[in-house]
Write a protein that holds these residues in place. Structure first.
Motif, PDB file in Angstrom:
ATOM      1  N   ILE A  49       0.862  -1.182   0.000  1.00  0.00           N
ATOM      2  CA  ILE A  49       0.000   0.000   0.000  1.00  0.00           C
ATOM      3  C   ILE A  49       0.899   1.232   0.000  1.00  0.00           C
ATOM      4  CG2 ILE A  49      -1.866   1.203   1.174  1.00  0.00           C
ATOM      5  CD1 ILE A  49      -2.342  -1.527   2.680  1.00  0.00           C
ATOM      6  N   VAL A  50       0.619   2.155  -0.931  1.00  0.00           N
ATOM      7  CA  VAL A  50       1.455   3.349  -1.098  1.00  0.00           C
ATOM      8  C   VAL A  50       0.624   4.611  -0.932  1.00  0.00           C
ATOM      9  CG1 VAL A  50       2.969   4.630  -2.673  1.00  0.00           C
ATOM     10  CG2 VAL A  50       2.950   2.127  -2.718  1.00  0.00           C
ATOM     11  N   GLU A  51       0.958   5.384   0.077  1.00  0.00           N
ATOM     12  CA  GLU A  51       0.374   6.708   0.290  1.00  0.00           C
ATOM     13  C   GLU A  51       1.114   7.677  -0.617  1.00  0.00           C
ATOM     14  OE1 GLU A  51      -1.379   9.695   1.162  1.00  0.00           O
ATOM     15  OE2 GLU A  51      -1.699   8.684   3.074  1.00  0.00           O
ATOM     16  N   THR A  52       0.404   8.330  -1.523  1.00  0.00           N
ATOM     17  CA  THR A  52       1.055   9.202  -2.515  1.00  0.00           C
ATOM     18  C   THR A  52       0.978  10.679  -2.146  1.00  0.00           C
ATOM     19  OG1 THR A  52      -0.958   9.280  -3.853  1.00  0.00           O
ATOM     20  CG2 THR A  52       0.673   7.566  -4.394  1.00  0.00           C
ATOM     21  N   ARG A  53       0.435  10.981  -0.960  1.00  0.00           N
ATOM     22  CA  ARG A  53       0.358  12.378  -0.526  1.00  0.00           C
ATOM     23  C   ARG A  53       1.672  12.797   0.139  1.00  0.00           C
ATOM     24  NH1 ARG A  53      -4.430  12.736   3.438  1.00  0.00           N
ATOM     25  NH2 ARG A  53      -3.338  10.922   4.269  1.00  0.00           N
ATOM     26  N   ALA A  54       1.706  14.039   0.569  1.00  0.00           N
ATOM     27  CA  ALA A  54       2.881  14.608   1.228  1.00  0.00           C
ATOM     28  C   ALA A  54       3.126  13.947   2.587  1.00  0.00           C
ATOM     29  CB  ALA A  54       2.689  16.114   1.411  1.00  0.00           C
ATOM     30  N   PRO A  55       4.366  13.981   3.068  1.00  0.00           N
ATOM     31  CA  PRO A  55       4.679  13.379   4.370  1.00  0.00           C
ATOM     32  C   PRO A  55       3.831  13.926   5.516  1.00  0.00           C
ATOM     33  CG  PRO A  55       6.699  13.875   3.193  1.00  0.00           C
ATOM     34  CD  PRO A  55       5.577  14.486   2.395  1.00  0.00           C
ATOM     35  N   GLU A  56       3.444  15.198   5.461  1.00  0.00           N
ATOM     36  CA  GLU A  56       2.622  15.781   6.523  1.00  0.00           C
ATOM     37  C   GLU A  56       1.254  15.098   6.589  1.00  0.00           C
ATOM     38  OE1 GLU A  56       5.752  18.251   5.063  1.00  0.00           O
ATOM     39  OE2 GLU A  56       3.955  17.689   3.948  1.00  0.00           O
ATOM     40  N   ALA A  57       0.687  14.794   5.443  1.00  0.00           N
ATOM     41  CA  ALA A  57      -0.604  14.098   5.399  1.00  0.00           C
ATOM     42  C   ALA A  57      -0.438  12.663   5.890  1.00  0.00           C
ATOM     43  CB  ALA A  57      -1.165  14.117   3.984  1.00  0.00           C
ATOM     44  N   PHE A  58       0.643  12.031   5.498  1.00  0.00           N
ATOM     45  CA  PHE A  58       0.945  10.660   5.924  1.00  0.00           C
ATOM     46  C   PHE A  58       1.062  10.591   7.445  1.00  0.00           C
ATOM     47  CE2 PHE A  58       4.127   7.209   6.636  1.00  0.00           C
ATOM     48  CZ  PHE A  58       3.469   6.157   6.016  1.00  0.00           C
ATOM     49  N   ALA A  59       1.664  11.617   8.058  1.00  0.00           N
ATOM     50  CA  ALA A  59       1.835  11.649   9.510  1.00  0.00           C
ATOM     51  C   ALA A  59       0.499  11.767  10.232  1.00  0.00           C
ATOM     52  CB  ALA A  59       2.745  12.813   9.902  1.00  0.00           C
ATOM     53  N   VAL A  89      -0.542  -0.556  -4.509  1.00  0.00           N
ATOM     54  CA  VAL A  89      -1.870   0.006  -4.386  1.00  0.00           C
ATOM     55  C   VAL A  89      -1.723   1.440  -3.882  1.00  0.00           C
ATOM     56  CG1 VAL A  89      -4.118  -0.185  -3.267  1.00  0.00           C
ATOM     57  CG2 VAL A  89      -2.841  -2.264  -3.891  1.00  0.00           C
ATOM     58  N   CYS A  90      -1.937   2.377  -4.769  1.00  0.00           N
ATOM     59  CA  CYS A  90      -1.749   3.798  -4.458  1.00  0.00           C
ATOM     60  C   CYS A  90      -3.044   4.424  -3.959  1.00  0.00           C
ATOM     61  CB  CYS A  90      -1.296   4.545  -5.707  1.00  0.00           C
ATOM     62  SG  CYS A  90       0.294   3.986  -6.357  1.00  0.00           S
ATOM     63  N   LYS A 102      -1.761   9.958 -10.295  1.00  0.00           N
ATOM     64  CA  LYS A 102      -0.447  10.442 -10.710  1.00  0.00           C
ATOM     65  C   LYS A 102       0.666   9.516 -10.223  1.00  0.00           C
ATOM     66  CE  LYS A 102      -1.766  15.296 -11.000  1.00  0.00           C
ATOM     67  NZ  LYS A 102      -1.702  16.617 -10.340  1.00  0.00           N
ATOM     68  N   GLY A 103       0.545   9.049  -8.984  1.00  0.00           N
ATOM     69  CA  GLY A 103       1.540   8.127  -8.449  1.00  0.00           C
ATOM     70  C   GLY A 103       1.509   6.787  -9.154  1.00  0.00           C
ATOM     71  N   ALA A 104       0.313   6.259  -9.381  1.00  0.00           N
ATOM     72  CA  ALA A 104       0.196   4.980 -10.087  1.00  0.00           C
ATOM     73  C   ALA A 104       0.742   5.101 -11.505  1.00  0.00           C
ATOM     74  CB  ALA A 104      -1.259   4.517 -10.097  1.00  0.00           C
ATOM     75  N   LEU A 105       0.468   6.216 -12.160  1.00  0.00           N
ATOM     76  CA  LEU A 105       0.997   6.422 -13.510  1.00  0.00           C
ATOM     77  C   LEU A 105       2.521   6.452 -13.497  1.00  0.00           C
ATOM     78  CD1 LEU A 105       0.792   7.069 -16.530  1.00  0.00           C
ATOM     79  CD2 LEU A 105       0.498   9.489 -15.879  1.00  0.00           C
ATOM     80  N   LYS A 106       3.102   7.194 -12.571  1.00  0.00           N
ATOM     81  CA  LYS A 106       4.570   7.246 -12.506  1.00  0.00           C
ATOM     82  C   LYS A 106       5.162   5.861 -12.249  1.00  0.00           C
ATOM     83  CE  LYS A 106       5.677  11.989 -11.361  1.00  0.00           C
ATOM     84  NZ  LYS A 106       6.431  12.871 -10.452  1.00  0.00           N
ATOM     85  N   LEU A 107       4.573   5.135 -11.315  1.00  0.00           N
ATOM     86  CA  LEU A 107       5.085   3.792 -11.032  1.00  0.00           C
ATOM     87  C   LEU A 107       4.927   2.878 -12.245  1.00  0.00           C
ATOM     88  CD1 LEU A 107       3.877   3.225  -7.356  1.00  0.00           C
ATOM     89  CD2 LEU A 107       6.245   3.513  -8.145  1.00  0.00           C
ATOM     90  N   ALA A 108       3.794   2.957 -12.919  1.00  0.00           N
ATOM     91  CA  ALA A 108       3.586   2.137 -14.120  1.00  0.00           C
ATOM     92  C   ALA A 108       4.594   2.491 -15.203  1.00  0.00           C
ATOM     93  CB  ALA A 108       2.160   2.307 -14.639  1.00  0.00           C
ATOM     94  N   GLU A 109       4.851   3.775 -15.371  1.00  0.00           N
ATOM     95  CA  GLU A 109       5.839   4.204 -16.367  1.00  0.00           C
ATOM     96  C   GLU A 109       7.240   3.729 -16.009  1.00  0.00           C
ATOM     97  OE1 GLU A 109       3.709   8.231 -18.129  1.00  0.00           O
ATOM     98  OE2 GLU A 109       5.105   8.443 -16.458  1.00  0.00           O
ATOM     99  N   LEU A 110       7.467   3.502 -14.705  1.00  0.00           N
ATOM    100  CA  LEU A 110       8.767   3.004 -14.247  1.00  0.00           C
ATOM    101  C   LEU A 110       8.803   1.474 -14.203  1.00  0.00           C
ATOM    102  CD1 LEU A 110       9.399   5.669 -11.469  1.00  0.00           C
ATOM    103  CD2 LEU A 110      10.700   5.398 -13.605  1.00  0.00           C
ATOM    104  N   GLY A 111       7.759   0.837 -14.719  1.00  0.00           N
ATOM    105  CA  GLY A 111       7.767  -0.615 -14.857  1.00  0.00           C
ATOM    106  C   GLY A 111       7.115  -1.411 -13.748  1.00  0.00           C
ATOM    107  N   PHE A 112       6.355  -0.763 -12.877  1.00  0.00           N
ATOM    108  CA  PHE A 112       5.699  -1.451 -11.764  1.00  0.00           C
ATOM    109  C   PHE A 112       4.239  -1.746 -12.081  1.00  0.00           C
ATOM    110  CE2 PHE A 112       9.224   0.840  -9.891  1.00  0.00           C
ATOM    111  CZ  PHE A 112       9.772  -0.095  -9.042  1.00  0.00           C
TER     112      PHE A 112
END
Length: 150
Positions: A49-59, A89-90, A102-112
């Motif tokens: 599971i991948v949180e794609t928001r900023a670290p402040e939101a993650f905290a 899973v973003c 946006k995060g899923a797209l970047k990861l997919a473009e990087l081969g994930f």
């Protein structure tokens, strides 16, 4: 007086085409209920599971077990340690935010291999599912607003 149906202004797809498109949609999206059932049963093999928001939101609030990888920071170098055999899973804030896409797209473009969590952390919390937070970060007193936190 005959009134044409607004629902049928655009005809329904034939069943085979509809099934293929709906299958593709399900291949991209994860329902919060399915995810929490996996977490509750310990059946989280094969994905992260991948949180794609900023670290402040993650905290402030995050799905248990999620890692923070803001979509803005995704580069070949920042994802070099990720396991390419897993599905990522973003998720982001809500349906009003597209950081997960946006995060899923970047990861997919990087081969994930990727999926998105429907509704983000807002839908997760609205369903009453548990969140983790950093100890020094105050808990939210209500569900997060639709404002994007990425």
């Amino acid at each position: 007086m005959t009134t044409e149906s607004r629902v049928l202004t655009f005809p329904a797809l034939d069943s085979l085409t509809a099934a293929a498109l709906l299958r593709a949609e399900l291949a991209l999206d994860v329902d919060p209920d399915d995810l929490v059932r996996d977490l509750d049963s310990g059946s989280q093999q094969g994905y992260m599971i991948v949180e794609t928001r900023a670290p402040e939101a993650f905290a402030t609030a995050r799905i248990p077990g999620a890692i923070n990888l803001p979509y803005r920071d995704m580069t070949p170098e920042s994802v070099s340690e990720l396991d390419r055999d897993l599905v990522y899973v973003c998720y982001c804030e809500s349906i009003h935010c597209n950081a997960a896409t946006k995060g899923a797209l970047k990861l997919a473009e990087l081969g994930f291999k990727v999926k998105r969590l429907s509704g983000g952390i807002t839908a997760w919390q609205a369903a009453g599912y548990p969140v983790d937070r950093d100890l020094l970060t105050p808990a939210l007193t209500s569900a997060p607003s639709p404002r994007c936190a990425c």
